[in-house]
Design an enzyme around this catalytic site. Structure first.
Site, PDB file in Angstrom:
ATOM      1  N   LYS A 141      47.948  50.515  36.758  1.00  0.00           N
ATOM      2  CA  LYS A 141      47.438  49.669  37.852  1.00  0.00           C
ATOM      3  C   LYS A 141      46.871  50.443  39.027  1.00  0.00           C
ATOM      4  O   LYS A 141      46.936  49.969  40.168  1.00  0.00           O
ATOM      5  CB  LYS A 141      48.520  48.690  38.312  1.00  0.00           C
ATOM      6  CG  LYS A 141      48.891  47.708  37.216  1.00  0.00           C
ATOM      7  CD  LYS A 141      49.733  46.572  37.657  1.00  0.00           C
ATOM      8  CE  LYS A 141      49.927  45.622  36.478  1.00  0.00           C
ATOM      9  NZ  LYS A 141      50.874  44.583  36.724  1.00  0.00           N
ATOM     10  N   GLU A 156      32.510  33.701  42.997  1.00  0.00           N
ATOM     11  CA  GLU A 156      31.389  34.446  43.573  1.00  0.00           C
ATOM     12  C   GLU A 156      30.068  33.929  43.011  1.00  0.00           C
ATOM     13  O   GLU A 156      29.731  34.217  41.841  1.00  0.00           O
ATOM     14  CB  GLU A 156      31.541  35.948  43.256  1.00  0.00           C
ATOM     15  CG  GLU A 156      30.572  36.785  44.057  1.00  0.00           C
ATOM     16  CD  GLU A 156      30.497  38.242  43.572  1.00  0.00           C
ATOM     17  OE1 GLU A 156      29.478  38.884  43.834  1.00  0.00           O
ATOM     18  OE2 GLU A 156      31.449  38.694  42.917  1.00  0.00           O
ATOM     19  N   HIS A 197      21.370  36.512  45.843  1.00  0.00           N
ATOM     20  CA  HIS A 197      22.624  36.069  46.454  1.00  0.00           C
ATOM     21  C   HIS A 197      22.361  34.966  47.481  1.00  0.00           C
ATOM     22  O   HIS A 197      23.125  34.015  47.602  1.00  0.00           O
ATOM     23  CB  HIS A 197      23.347  37.255  47.115  1.00  0.00           C
ATOM     24  CG  HIS A 197      24.103  38.081  46.111  1.00  0.00           C
ATOM     25  ND1 HIS A 197      23.518  39.063  45.374  1.00  0.00           N
ATOM     26  CD2 HIS A 197      25.388  38.032  45.713  1.00  0.00           C
ATOM     27  CE1 HIS A 197      24.412  39.603  44.561  1.00  0.00           C
ATOM     28  NE2 HIS A 197      25.566  38.996  44.752  1.00  0.00           N
TER      29      HIS A 197
HETATM   30  P1  NAP Z   1      54.117  41.536  25.710  1.00  0.00           P
HETATM   31  O1  NAP Z   1      53.833  40.071  25.566  1.00  0.00           O
HETATM   32  O2  NAP Z   1      55.263  41.923  26.553  1.00  0.00           O
HETATM   33  O3  NAP Z   1      54.360  42.200  24.250  1.00  0.00           O
HETATM   34  C1  NAP Z   1      53.525  41.958  23.163  1.00  0.00           C
HETATM   35  C2  NAP Z   1      54.304  41.157  22.133  1.00  0.00           C
HETATM   36  O4  NAP Z   1      53.443  40.727  21.097  1.00  0.00           O
HETATM   37  C3  NAP Z   1      55.400  41.983  21.499  1.00  0.00           C
HETATM   38  O5  NAP Z   1      56.539  41.167  21.361  1.00  0.00           O
HETATM   39  C4  NAP Z   1      54.820  42.327  20.128  1.00  0.00           C
HETATM   40  O6  NAP Z   1      55.803  42.510  19.151  1.00  0.00           O
HETATM   41  C5  NAP Z   1      54.029  41.088  19.839  1.00  0.00           C
HETATM   42  N1  NAP Z   1      52.942  41.244  18.860  1.00  0.00           N
HETATM   43  C6  NAP Z   1      52.682  40.367  17.856  1.00  0.00           C
HETATM   44  N2  NAP Z   1      51.599  40.750  17.160  1.00  0.00           N
HETATM   45  C7  NAP Z   1      51.147  41.877  17.720  1.00  0.00           C
HETATM   46  C8  NAP Z   1      50.045  42.729  17.459  1.00  0.00           C
HETATM   47  N3  NAP Z   1      49.188  42.489  16.440  1.00  0.00           N
HETATM   48  N4  NAP Z   1      49.848  43.803  18.252  1.00  0.00           N
HETATM   49  C9  NAP Z   1      50.704  44.046  19.264  1.00  0.00           C
HETATM   50  N5  NAP Z   1      51.780  43.288  19.567  1.00  0.00           N
HETATM   51  C10 NAP Z   1      52.016  42.201  18.800  1.00  0.00           C
HETATM   52  O7  NAP Z   1      52.755  42.190  26.164  1.00  0.00           O
HETATM   53  P2  NAP Z   1      52.429  43.679  26.566  1.00  0.00           P
HETATM   54  O8  NAP Z   1      51.006  43.842  26.185  1.00  0.00           O
HETATM   55  O9  NAP Z   1      53.427  44.663  26.054  1.00  0.00           O
HETATM   56  O10 NAP Z   1      52.569  43.672  28.127  1.00  0.00           O
HETATM   57  C11 NAP Z   1      51.570  43.030  28.883  1.00  0.00           C
HETATM   58  C12 NAP Z   1      52.233  42.356  30.024  1.00  0.00           C
HETATM   59  O11 NAP Z   1      52.993  43.337  30.709  1.00  0.00           O
HETATM   60  C13 NAP Z   1      51.250  41.803  30.999  1.00  0.00           C
HETATM   61  O12 NAP Z   1      51.587  40.454  31.257  1.00  0.00           O
HETATM   62  C14 NAP Z   1      51.456  42.641  32.211  1.00  0.00           C
HETATM   63  O13 NAP Z   1      51.309  41.894  33.371  1.00  0.00           O
HETATM   64  C15 NAP Z   1      52.858  43.122  32.080  1.00  0.00           C
HETATM   65  N6  NAP Z   1      53.148  44.392  32.737  1.00  0.00           N
HETATM   66  C16 NAP Z   1      54.361  44.940  32.534  1.00  0.00           C
HETATM   67  C17 NAP Z   1      54.683  46.141  33.111  1.00  0.00           C
HETATM   68  C18 NAP Z   1      56.022  46.738  32.851  1.00  0.00           C
HETATM   69  O14 NAP Z   1      56.220  47.893  33.196  1.00  0.00           O
HETATM   70  N7  NAP Z   1      56.953  46.042  32.265  1.00  0.00           N
HETATM   71  C19 NAP Z   1      53.758  46.831  33.869  1.00  0.00           C
HETATM   72  C20 NAP Z   1      52.505  46.288  34.033  1.00  0.00           C
HETATM   73  C21 NAP Z   1      52.203  45.072  33.453  1.00  0.00           C
HETATM   74  P3  NAP Z   1      56.403  43.987  18.874  1.00  0.00           P
HETATM   75  O15 NAP Z   1      56.802  44.542  20.213  1.00  0.00           O
HETATM   76  O16 NAP Z   1      57.536  43.785  17.979  1.00  0.00           O
HETATM   77  O17 NAP Z   1      55.344  44.832  18.269  1.00  0.00           O
END
Ligand code: NAP
Length: 370
Positions: free
Chosen positions: A187, A54, A352
């Site tokens: 979402k 954009e 724009h």
């Molecule tokens: P994730 O990559 O699934 O989980 C985060 C990972 O990072 C975990 O393994 C966590 O370990 C680790 N980690 C390392 N250091 C950390 C810190 N300092 N703080 C927090 N975690 C740390 O990411 P997410 O944020 O849970 O999920 C995001 C993704 O989920 C996006 O890509 C999104 O698109 C997707 N999503 C999923 C759903 C669903 O329902 N499944 C819905 C919407 C979106 P520990 O767990 O051991 O702490």
């Protein structure tokens, strides 16, 4: 990295982020800044990466960022954080439903749920459970802190573990149940998330001297406050959740650049902008976002280009999510100032036209000439 190898050369790094990989779409990346943030977690001058097609968007955020910086920076504060998952349970009768909720909602039970959730994550923690009853249906809203992750996967996995415990130990067996029954606000913009929060609740404010408003935005604090009042009533008449100008513009551009889940703009780009003229004739401007879903680990944040964008701000990896949330608020404050300034100075259409349309026309002419 940002000008680097093709995505196919690094296909292995994209496993877990995309299926059936065939390449990558090149979306241009610009920087807005410096944006001075005097936050609780974010301190300093940030150059914010924005990915967009954009025309005028980066220029507008850049202008707002510079105005904030010239004024000495904006204050910013993370106020709260927490991500919900809301499983739903269907029973035969209201009586069964109430027996289940009385069991699940008890303090002692909550401690057991916390223990079960904690088995699945080192950084996430279940902090509360709230029940909602509708006829013979019960929804349990599990509310987690998620460390530096946005946390949607984390809370789903943790809630599955709690559900396994409920399946085994619950006082009444539901006819059926789902891990998410659409109450969490995941979402989608929702009044519940706007009021109670989801993700990170964050606010930012700045005071701009009248001379700066005149020199940089070509208008006055009084006219900007007039616009805000009229725009706030317009938002009420239109039935929007919150009152704001265009949070989705900057947020979508930052989310895509920095490996955030772009679909979460649907819920995160809500909030309240407020402009007032102070007793000293300055402009007071503030933004508040009650449910900003952002993280600096997990999701797409570890991909090469996305991590490079977070690195530009010094916000990649553990310990940075709260600062990123404050920078998001500061960026959106910049965007609100620039947009409203342009509307007040009658420059909105012209900007724009100049930055997007005229360039397209030049390209059309170039193609025709060729
Ligand atoms: P994730 O990559 O699934 O989980 C985060 C990972 O990072 C975990 O393994 C966590 O370990 C680790 N980690 C390392 N250091 C950390 C810190 N300092 N703080 C927090 N975690 C740390 O990411 P997410 O944020 O849970 O999920 C995001 C993704 O989920 C996006 O890509 C999104 O698109 C997707 N999503 C999923 C759903 C669903 O329902 N499944 C819905 C919407 C979106 P520990 O767990 O051991 O702490």
């Amino acid at each position: 990295v940002l000008a680097g190898p093709s995505v196919l050369d690094e296909a292995e790094r994209y496993r877990g982020n995309v299926e059936n990989l065939i390449g990558a779409v090149r979306v241009p990346l610009g920087l807005a800044g410096p944006l001075r943030v005097n936050g609780r977690h974010a301190h300093g001058d940030y150059y914010v990466p924005l990915v967009t097609t954009e025309g005028a968007l980066v220029a507008s955020y850049n202008r707002g960022a510079r105005v904030i910086s010239v004024a000495g920076g904006c204050a910013a504060a993370l106020l709260d954080e927490g991500v919900g998952r809301a499983p739903g349970f269907a029973f035969d009768t209201l009586d069964e439903c109430l027996r289940f909720v009385a069991w699940a909602d008890a303090d002692a039970q909550r401690e057991v749920f916390k223990r079960e959730a904690a088995r699945t994550t080192r950084h996430g923690a279940l902090r509360d459970v709230r029940a909602t009853v509708e006829g013979n249906h019960a929804y349990l809203l599990f509310d987690y802190t998620t460390g530096d992750a946005a946390g949607q996967n984390m809370v789903t996995i943790a809630t599955e573990a709690v559900l396994a415990y409920i399946d085994a130990h619950g006082p009444v067996r539901p006819r059926y149940r789902f891990v998410e029954a659409n109450l969490s606000g995941d979402k989608k913009a929702s009044a519940r998330s706007f009021i109670a929060g989801r993700g990170r609740r964050v606010t930012a404010e700045v005071v701009l001297p009248a001379e700066l408003v005149r020199a940089a935005l070509h208008t006055t604090p009084a006219r900007m406050a007039d616009y805000w009042r009229m725009g706030a009533v317009g938002a009420v008449l239109g039935g929007t959740i919150g009152v704001q100008g265009h949070y989705a513009n900057g947020l979508a551009a930052l989310y895509i650049a920095c490996g955030q889940d772009a679909a979460c703009v649907a819920e995160s780009a809500v909030g309240v902008t407020r402009f007032e003229e102070t007793a000293r004739g300055e402009l007071y401007a503030a933004v508040t976002l009650p449910n900003l879903v952002v993280g600096t680990v997990g999701g797409g944040t570890g991909l090469p280009g996305q991590r490079a964008c977070l690195d530009i701000m010094g916000l990649a990896g553990p310990g940075k999510a709260r600062a990123l949330a404050e920078v998001c608020a500061a960026l959106l404050l910049a965007g609100e100032l620039s947009l409203v300034g342009a509307l007040c100075a009658n420059e909105f259409a012209r900007a724009h036209q100049r930055l997007a349309r005229d360039i397209c026309r030049r390209e059309d002419k170039g193609a025709a000439d060729a």
